[in-house]
Design a protein around this motif. Structure first.
Motif, PDB file in Angstrom:
ATOM      1  N   GLY A  65       0.772  -1.129  -0.072  1.00 38.36           N
ATOM      2  CA  GLY A  65      -0.073  -0.001  -0.140  1.00 38.36           C
ATOM      3  C   GLY A  65       0.628   1.234  -0.158  1.00 38.36           C
ATOM      4  N   ILE A  66       1.994   1.222  -0.006  1.00 37.57           N
ATOM      5  CA  ILE A  66       2.982   2.557   0.182  1.00 37.57           C
ATOM      6  C   ILE A  66       3.621   2.458  -1.269  1.00 37.57           C
ATOM      7  N   GLU A  67       3.252   3.532  -1.931  1.00 38.58           N
ATOM      8  CA  GLU A  67       3.662   3.693  -3.305  1.00 38.58           C
ATOM      9  C   GLU A  67       5.178   3.828  -3.751  1.00 38.58           C
ATOM     10  N   SER A  68       6.042   4.757  -3.057  1.00 37.22           N
ATOM     11  CA  SER A  68       7.423   4.781  -3.580  1.00 37.22           C
ATOM     12  C   SER A  68       8.330   3.616  -2.877  1.00 37.22           C
ATOM     13  N   PRO A  69       9.244   3.254  -3.318  1.00 31.81           N
ATOM     14  CA  PRO A  69      10.125   2.584  -2.756  1.00 31.81           C
ATOM     15  C   PRO A  69      11.011   3.321  -1.784  1.00 31.81           C
ATOM     16  N   VAL A  80       7.656  10.559   8.402  1.00 34.09           N
ATOM     17  CA  VAL A  80       8.504   9.084   8.292  1.00 34.09           C
ATOM     18  C   VAL A  80       8.555   8.714   6.748  1.00 34.09           C
ATOM     19  N   LEU A  81       7.283   8.594   5.940  1.00 35.55           N
ATOM     20  CA  LEU A  81       7.421   8.258   4.610  1.00 35.55           C
ATOM     21  C   LEU A  81       8.412   9.349   3.819  1.00 35.55           C
ATOM     22  N   ARG A  82       8.629  10.454   4.060  1.00 33.70           N
ATOM     23  CA  ARG A  82       9.490  11.100   3.588  1.00 33.70           C
ATOM     24  C   ARG A  82      11.015  11.093   4.101  1.00 33.70           C
ATOM     25  N   GLY A  83      11.225  10.462   5.208  1.00 34.65           N
ATOM     26  CA  GLY A  83      12.395  10.235   5.636  1.00 34.65           C
ATOM     27  C   GLY A  83      13.140  11.206   6.662  1.00 34.65           C
ATOM     28  N   GLY A  84      11.983  11.916   7.030  1.00 38.07           N
ATOM     29  CA  GLY A  84      12.205  13.068   8.158  1.00 38.07           C
ATOM     30  C   GLY A  84      12.361  12.214   9.390  1.00 38.07           C
ATOM     31  N   VAL A  85      12.643  13.325  10.529  1.00 36.86           N
ATOM     32  CA  VAL A  85      12.724  12.986  11.947  1.00 36.86           C
ATOM     33  C   VAL A  85      11.315  13.145  12.762  1.00 36.86           C
ATOM     34  N   VAL A  86      10.999  12.239  13.437  1.00 34.51           N
ATOM     35  CA  VAL A  86       9.826  12.447  14.154  1.00 34.51           C
ATOM     36  C   VAL A  86      10.266  12.795  15.713  1.00 34.51           C
ATOM     37  N   ARG A  87       9.844  13.650  16.176  1.00 36.30           N
ATOM     38  CA  ARG A  87       9.970  13.941  17.893  1.00 36.30           C
ATOM     39  C   ARG A  87       8.811  13.964  18.686  1.00 36.30           C
ATOM     40  N   ALA A  88       8.941  13.975  20.003  1.00 39.77           N
ATOM     41  CA  ALA A  88       7.905  13.747  20.934  1.00 39.77           C
ATOM     42  C   ALA A  88       7.306  15.306  21.100  1.00 39.77           C
ATOM     43  N   MET A  89       5.911  15.240  21.403  1.00 35.45           N
ATOM     44  CA  MET A  89       5.515  16.557  21.514  1.00 35.45           C
ATOM     45  C   MET A  89       5.788  17.389  22.772  1.00 35.45           C
ATOM     46  N   PRO A  90       6.239  18.438  22.672  1.00 33.35           N
ATOM     47  CA  PRO A  90       6.936  19.290  23.868  1.00 33.35           C
ATOM     48  C   PRO A  90       6.127  19.210  25.254  1.00 33.35           C
ATOM     49  N   GLU A  91       4.724  19.432  24.979  1.00 37.91           N
ATOM     50  CA  GLU A  91       3.882  19.071  26.092  1.00 37.91           C
ATOM     51  C   GLU A  91       3.884  17.970  26.834  1.00 37.91           C
ATOM     52  N   ILE A  92       4.222  16.770  26.344  1.00 32.20           N
ATOM     53  CA  ILE A  92       4.217  15.592  26.766  1.00 32.20           C
ATOM     54  C   ILE A  92       5.314  15.240  27.592  1.00 32.20           C
ATOM     55  N   VAL A  93       6.615  15.669  27.108  1.00 27.24           N
ATOM     56  CA  VAL A  93       7.999  15.445  27.539  1.00 27.24           C
ATOM     57  C   VAL A  93       8.336  16.410  28.457  1.00 27.24           C
ATOM     58  N   GLY A  94       7.429  17.332  28.707  1.00 29.13           N
ATOM     59  CA  GLY A  94       7.752  18.380  29.883  1.00 29.13           C
ATOM     60  C   GLY A  94       8.571  19.699  29.195  1.00 29.13           C
ATOM     61  N   GLY A  95       8.875  19.708  27.934  1.00 31.06           N
ATOM     62  CA  GLY A  95       9.527  21.026  27.532  1.00 31.06           C
ATOM     63  C   GLY A  95       8.400  22.102  27.267  1.00 31.06           C
TER      64      GLY A  95
END
Length: 179
Positions: free
Chosen positions: A25-29, A101-116
């Motif tokens: 189901g994911i189009e690009s290699p 993620v599909l574009r190859g980027g970096v995903v980080r936690a939401m600041p409100e959740i991790v205390g920042g």
């Protein structure tokens, strides 16, 4: 020839490869490779292969999509995951994480959740993806105006099924709790 999943995991591949079936189901290699690496880092290579092998072939693309959404949701919101983002009206954050993620980027936690604290607003074009969306009031206003409320877009792409559970399994106890 190796599928994109096996290639990035440096694993042997054959015609009956469970990863190849899961990535249909994911189009690009490159997006297939990025998604496989992300999900394998989150669940572990052996865990990923175990999950995928445990379901029938017809459900493997839906399972992979579910694992991708949960991995992105847990990365962005470690406390409540994808279900918590959906529950609080922040599904767009999970969708953005999956697209990243599909574009190859970096995903980080939401600041409100991790205390920042959230990043300061520097210009007018800044979009606050972490602001809660009050879906109930938006739906109420739409009903009062005689309009149909917007549905949540729960699909990754038009080529993937809309199911987000893996063979009926519920992971964790998030479903009955308020985040």
């Amino acid at each position: 020839m190796s599928c994109n999943g096996c290639r990035v995991l440096r694993k042997g591949c054959n015609d009956n490869c469970v990863l190849r079936q899961s990535l249909q189901g994911i189009e690009s290699p490159q997006a297939q490779a990025n998604a496989t690496i992300f999900v394998a880092k989150f669940f572990g290579r052996a865990g990923l292969m175990s999950f995928i092998s445990a379901v029938p072939e017809s459900q493997r693309p839906a399972l992979f999509q579910s694992l991708l959404f949960e991995a992105c949701g847990r990365t962005v919101n470690p406390v409540s995951g994808a279900i918590g983002l959906l529950w609080t009206g922040n599904w767009h954050v999970c969708l953005s994480a999956v697209e990243t993620v599909l574009r190859g980027g970096v995903v980080r936690a939401m600041p409100e959740i991790v205390g920042g604290s959230p990043a300061p607003e520097s210009d007018e074009a800044h979009v606050d993806f972490f602001a809660p969306q009050d879906l109930d009031s938006r739906r109420s206003k739409a009903r009062a105006a005689g309009e149909q409320p917007d549905d949540l877009d729960l699909g990754l792409t038009s080529g993937l099924p809309g199911r987000t559970t893996a063979g009926g399994r519920v992971y964790g106890s998030e479903l009955g709790t308020v985040p």
